[in-house]
Design a protein around this motif. Sequence first.
Motif, PDB file in Angstrom:
ATOM      1  N   PRO A  63       0.926  -0.808   0.309  1.00 26.31           N
ATOM      2  CA  PRO A  63       0.136  -0.398   0.108  1.00 26.31           C
ATOM      3  C   PRO A  63       1.093   1.304  -0.435  1.00 26.31           C
ATOM      4  CG  PRO A  63      -0.894  -1.048   1.860  1.00 26.31           C
ATOM      5  CD  PRO A  63       0.363  -1.977   1.081  1.00 26.31           C
ATOM      6  N   PRO A  64       0.701   2.227  -0.852  1.00 23.48           N
ATOM      7  CA  PRO A  64       1.426   3.259  -1.759  1.00 23.48           C
ATOM      8  C   PRO A  64       1.711   4.158   0.058  1.00 23.48           C
ATOM      9  CG  PRO A  64      -0.364   3.921  -2.264  1.00 23.48           C
ATOM     10  CD  PRO A  64      -0.784   1.915  -2.158  1.00 23.48           C
ATOM     11  N   LEU A  65       2.525   5.236   0.346  1.00 19.84           N
ATOM     12  CA  LEU A  65       2.725   6.406   0.965  1.00 19.84           C
ATOM     13  C   LEU A  65       2.080   7.716   0.714  1.00 19.84           C
ATOM     14  CD1 LEU A  65       6.239   5.298   2.798  1.00 19.84           C
ATOM     15  CD2 LEU A  65       3.267   4.988   3.438  1.00 19.84           C
ATOM     16  N   LEU A  66       1.322   8.077   1.307  1.00 21.57           N
ATOM     17  CA  LEU A  66       0.979   9.814  -0.298  1.00 21.57           C
ATOM     18  C   LEU A  66       0.816  10.542   0.702  1.00 21.57           C
ATOM     19  CD1 LEU A  66      -2.210   9.205  -1.656  1.00 21.57           C
ATOM     20  CD2 LEU A  66       0.082   9.268  -2.962  1.00 21.57           C
ATOM     21  N   TRP A  67       1.814  11.907   0.364  1.00 26.40           N
ATOM     22  CA  TRP A  67       1.482  12.729   0.716  1.00 26.40           C
ATOM     23  C   TRP A  67       0.356  14.090   1.327  1.00 26.40           C
ATOM     24  CZ3 TRP A  67       6.116  15.764   3.007  1.00 26.40           C
ATOM     25  CH2 TRP A  67       6.139  16.286   3.434  1.00 26.40           C
ATOM     26  N   ASP A  68       0.298  13.811   2.560  1.00 24.99           N
ATOM     27  CA  ASP A  68      -1.050  13.970   2.850  1.00 24.99           C
ATOM     28  C   ASP A  68      -0.711  15.567   3.750  1.00 24.99           C
ATOM     29  OD1 ASP A  68      -4.057  13.956   4.440  1.00 24.99           O
ATOM     30  OD2 ASP A  68      -3.146  14.223   6.633  1.00 24.99           O
ATOM     31  N   SER A  69      -1.828  16.499   2.816  1.00 24.54           N
ATOM     32  CA  SER A  69      -2.075  17.934   2.853  1.00 24.54           C
ATOM     33  C   SER A  69      -2.794  18.550   4.212  1.00 24.54           C
ATOM     34  CB  SER A  69      -3.244  19.108   2.484  1.00 24.54           C
ATOM     35  OG  SER A  69      -2.839  18.481   0.530  1.00 24.54           O
ATOM     36  N   ALA A  70      -2.976  17.785   4.978  1.00 30.15           N
ATOM     37  CA  ALA A  70      -3.393  18.364   6.265  1.00 30.15           C
ATOM     38  C   ALA A  70      -2.253  18.153   7.531  1.00 30.15           C
ATOM     39  CB  ALA A  70      -4.536  16.809   6.462  1.00 30.15           C
ATOM     40  N   THR A  71      -1.744  16.844   7.284  1.00 29.82           N
ATOM     41  CA  THR A  71      -0.607  16.471   8.554  1.00 29.82           C
ATOM     42  C   THR A  71       1.231  16.869   7.982  1.00 29.82           C
ATOM     43  OG1 THR A  71       0.350  13.770   7.355  1.00 29.82           O
ATOM     44  CG2 THR A  71      -1.580  14.336   9.246  1.00 29.82           C
ATOM     45  N   GLY A  72       0.605  17.412   6.131  1.00 29.38           N
ATOM     46  CA  GLY A  72       2.412  18.336   6.373  1.00 29.38           C
ATOM     47  C   GLY A  72       3.521  16.602   6.219  1.00 29.38           C
ATOM     48  N   ALA A 127      -1.895   4.985   2.645  1.00 25.67           N
ATOM     49  CA  ALA A 127      -2.729   5.354   1.671  1.00 25.67           C
ATOM     50  C   ALA A 127      -3.548   4.713   1.622  1.00 25.67           C
ATOM     51  CB  ALA A 127      -2.718   6.095   0.158  1.00 25.67           C
ATOM     52  N   ALA A 128      -4.075   2.981   2.990  1.00 26.87           N
ATOM     53  CA  ALA A 128      -5.018   2.288   2.684  1.00 26.87           C
ATOM     54  C   ALA A 128      -5.643   2.365   3.345  1.00 26.87           C
ATOM     55  CB  ALA A 128      -3.621   1.824   3.336  1.00 26.87           C
ATOM     56  N   PRO A 129      -7.512   2.147   3.237  1.00 25.24           N
ATOM     57  CA  PRO A 129      -8.081   1.848   3.547  1.00 25.24           C
ATOM     58  C   PRO A 129      -7.994   1.015   4.894  1.00 25.24           C
ATOM     59  CG  PRO A 129      -8.554  -0.518   1.794  1.00 25.24           C
ATOM     60  CD  PRO A 129      -6.609   0.230   1.766  1.00 25.24           C
ATOM     61  N   GLY A 130      -9.614   0.731   5.810  1.00 27.17           N
ATOM     62  CA  GLY A 130      -9.622   0.062   7.232  1.00 27.17           C
ATOM     63  C   GLY A 130      -9.967  -1.618   6.512  1.00 27.17           C
ATOM     64  N   GLY A 131     -10.529  -1.254   5.355  1.00 34.43           N
ATOM     65  CA  GLY A 131     -10.696  -3.090   4.575  1.00 34.43           C
ATOM     66  C   GLY A 131      -9.590  -3.470   3.113  1.00 34.43           C
ATOM     67  N   ASP A 132     -10.749  -3.900   2.589  1.00 35.93           N
ATOM     68  CA  ASP A 132     -10.198  -4.744   1.192  1.00 35.93           C
ATOM     69  C   ASP A 132     -10.529  -3.600   0.000  1.00 35.93           C
ATOM     70  OD1 ASP A 132      -9.275  -7.191   3.161  1.00 35.93           O
ATOM     71  OD2 ASP A 132     -11.120  -8.661   2.235  1.00 35.93           O
ATOM     72  N   GLU A 137     -19.145   7.194   4.178  1.00 37.81           N
ATOM     73  CA  GLU A 137     -19.484   8.764   5.561  1.00 37.81           C
ATOM     74  C   GLU A 137     -17.647   8.848   5.087  1.00 37.81           C
ATOM     75  OE1 GLU A 137     -21.058   7.719   9.119  1.00 37.81           O
ATOM     76  OE2 GLU A 137     -23.261   7.798   7.540  1.00 37.81           O
ATOM     77  N   GLU A 138     -16.856   7.709   5.224  1.00 37.37           N
ATOM     78  CA  GLU A 138     -15.427   8.125   5.200  1.00 37.37           C
ATOM     79  C   GLU A 138     -14.711   7.457   4.205  1.00 37.37           C
ATOM     80  OE1 GLU A 138     -12.599   8.230   8.903  1.00 37.37           O
ATOM     81  OE2 GLU A 138     -11.937   6.227   7.765  1.00 37.37           O
ATOM     82  N   ILE A 139     -13.815   8.952   3.365  1.00 35.97           N
ATOM     83  CA  ILE A 139     -13.292   7.564   2.360  1.00 35.97           C
ATOM     84  C   ILE A 139     -12.023   7.322   2.532  1.00 35.97           C
ATOM     85  CG2 ILE A 139     -15.194   8.894   0.590  1.00 35.97           C
ATOM     86  CD1 ILE A 139     -12.816  11.158  -0.118  1.00 35.97           C
ATOM     87  N   THR A 140     -10.777   6.566   1.418  1.00 39.52           N
ATOM     88  CA  THR A 140      -9.609   6.807   1.612  1.00 39.52           C
ATOM     89  C   THR A 140      -8.654   7.933   1.401  1.00 39.52           C
ATOM     90  OG1 THR A 140     -10.510   4.037   0.874  1.00 39.52           O
ATOM     91  CG2 THR A 140      -7.418   5.583   1.418  1.00 39.52           C
ATOM     92  N   VAL A 141      -9.045   8.499   0.588  1.00 38.83           N
ATOM     93  CA  VAL A 141      -8.060   9.985  -0.105  1.00 38.83           C
ATOM     94  C   VAL A 141      -9.163  10.859  -0.922  1.00 38.83           C
ATOM     95  CG1 VAL A 141      -6.549  10.254  -2.168  1.00 38.83           C
ATOM     96  CG2 VAL A 141      -6.076   8.043  -0.676  1.00 38.83           C
ATOM     97  N   GLN A 142      -9.029  12.217  -0.664  1.00 38.40           N
ATOM     98  CA  GLN A 142      -9.509  13.397  -1.708  1.00 38.40           C
ATOM     99  C   GLN A 142      -8.609  13.780  -2.391  1.00 38.40           C
ATOM    100  OE1 GLN A 142     -12.503  16.715  -0.468  1.00 38.40           O
ATOM    101  NE2 GLN A 142     -11.005  16.430   1.090  1.00 38.40           N
ATOM    102  N   ALA A 143      -8.742  13.845  -3.241  1.00 41.63           N
ATOM    103  CA  ALA A 143      -7.727  13.917  -4.507  1.00 41.63           C
ATOM    104  C   ALA A 143      -7.916  15.328  -5.490  1.00 41.63           C
ATOM    105  CB  ALA A 143      -6.942  13.354  -4.864  1.00 41.63           C
ATOM    106  N   PRO A 175     -14.631  12.071  10.562  1.00 45.93           N
ATOM    107  CA  PRO A 175     -13.749  13.083   9.298  1.00 45.93           C
ATOM    108  C   PRO A 175     -14.029  12.404   7.576  1.00 45.93           C
ATOM    109  CG  PRO A 175     -12.772  12.136  10.919  1.00 45.93           C
ATOM    110  CD  PRO A 175     -14.374  10.964  11.543  1.00 45.93           C
ATOM    111  N   PHE A 176     -13.726  12.547   7.038  1.00 43.29           N
ATOM    112  CA  PHE A 176     -14.179  12.803   5.683  1.00 43.29           C
ATOM    113  C   PHE A 176     -13.155  11.893   4.935  1.00 43.29           C
ATOM    114  CE2 PHE A 176     -14.432  14.847   0.721  1.00 43.29           C
ATOM    115  CZ  PHE A 176     -15.286  13.915   0.459  1.00 43.29           C
ATOM    116  N   ALA A 177     -11.834  11.672   4.770  1.00 42.24           N
ATOM    117  CA  ALA A 177     -10.745  11.534   4.397  1.00 42.24           C
ATOM    118  C   ALA A 177      -9.552  10.964   5.600  1.00 42.24           C
ATOM    119  CB  ALA A 177     -10.107  12.010   3.516  1.00 42.24           C
ATOM    120  N   ARG A 178      -9.318   9.817   5.133  1.00 41.45           N
ATOM    121  CA  ARG A 178      -8.070   9.450   5.532  1.00 41.45           C
ATOM    122  C   ARG A 178      -6.766   9.949   5.464  1.00 41.45           C
ATOM    123  NH1 ARG A 178      -7.826   3.498   7.588  1.00 41.45           N
ATOM    124  NH2 ARG A 178      -9.773   2.723   8.208  1.00 41.45           N
ATOM    125  N   VAL A 179      -6.713  10.681   3.532  1.00 43.48           N
ATOM    126  CA  VAL A 179      -5.904  11.060   3.359  1.00 43.48           C
ATOM    127  C   VAL A 179      -6.181  11.963   2.069  1.00 43.48           C
ATOM    128  CG1 VAL A 179      -3.251  10.859   1.822  1.00 43.48           C
ATOM    129  CG2 VAL A 179      -4.412   8.973   3.013  1.00 43.48           C
TER     130      VAL A 179
END
Length: 410
Positions: A18-27, A32-37, A251-257, A281-285
């Motif tokens: 699962p990739p690592l992504l730069w998250d704007s919220a945390t800097g 970037a992985a979901p809670g499930g499949d 209700e919660e998505i993995t990535v908003q882009a 919260p809307f998005a994990r990343v």
Amino acid sequence: MRAWDRPALPEVPGRSEPPLLWDSATGGLVPAAPGGDVATLYVCGITPYDATHLGHAATYIAFDTLQRVWRDAGFEVRYAQNVTDVDDPLLERAARDGVDWRELARTEVDGYRADMAALSVIPPDAFVAVTDIVGPIGGAVAELVARGLAYAVPAPEASDDGVDVYFDATAAADVSPWALGAESGLDRERMLPLFAERGGDPDREGKRDRLDPLLWRAARPGEPSWPSPVGEGRPGWHIECAVIALDELGEEITVQAGGSDLLFPHHEFSSGHAAALTGRPFARVNAHAGMVAYRGEKMSKSLGNLVKVSELVGRGVDPRAIRLAVLAHRYRDDWEWTDAGLAEAEARLAAWRTAPVTGGEEGELFELREALHHDLDTPRALAAVDAAVARGGLSPELRAAVHLLLGVQL
């Protein structure tokens, strides 16, 4: 709404991480992985009043790469995208050109579909026109009003004494897991000029806060409108994406882009609207692609300094070379489109296509996957393939990985 045909996706031995992504919220980089499949992705779509340019293409290719890495990691992907087929820029362009706004939108969406198909972008599972979901949007606005998180502002110029409805950002921050500035990292001093520049109305009389965004615009004479529980009118910009994402992805998505120019106010308030509606919260990343310049300035419809995908393809440029020219830049960097960059991509494509088929070396697939695992580092991924070519050729497995992960079929 119909999207476009899905490109072929070959099988490749092994798996990506699962990739690592730069998250704007945390800097910083986050998984970037979901809670499930199922990994869920929302990428803001076009306002269809002009042809797709390389700035658009760079954003959609960036998050197409994310989709491809997810799929290679074994996740199911659910992807949604809007089409803002009623909005001020579209209505203004249609009036300027003397065409029906609906026909202009249809024509430009058809062109966008053709461009994305040419670039081998995996289509969204849900490709949603705003005009098809005005009812649910109106219902969401009414719900926010009922909860005390939105309020009416008189609109004297509206038809039938209608009112505009605004989001109460202060009230929403008090009751939901969202706070203005948490995603963008901006303070009010920096927010205000961007808000005015990007569709906001900080000087509107009757608002509780200058930064409160419009949720529902009351019907004006000569403008399209729809009935709703909050009156005749049409949706504001940010609420449309919140409602589409919640309806299609949960209700919660993995990535908003989207592009970095959407970070504030659009993504900030889309997240706020969604959090106010769900209490989550809307998005994990929150991931954003950089801006593409041409001849020294950011490529934009307002400036007219556009390099259009359709025009390049019409000149005989191989869409795979366009894709490689984009992938030569890190997705979240700002960069400039040049003829030299396209020529380099064409040379790279020719070298890869004519490379001998070899047995390959242990670690080649790992190098490609590792590059993309680390914040979708496509320049490093291209360099890994270049190195394999320089060593003598490309194995069938590496060719398949180039097709799956980079979207370039050799």
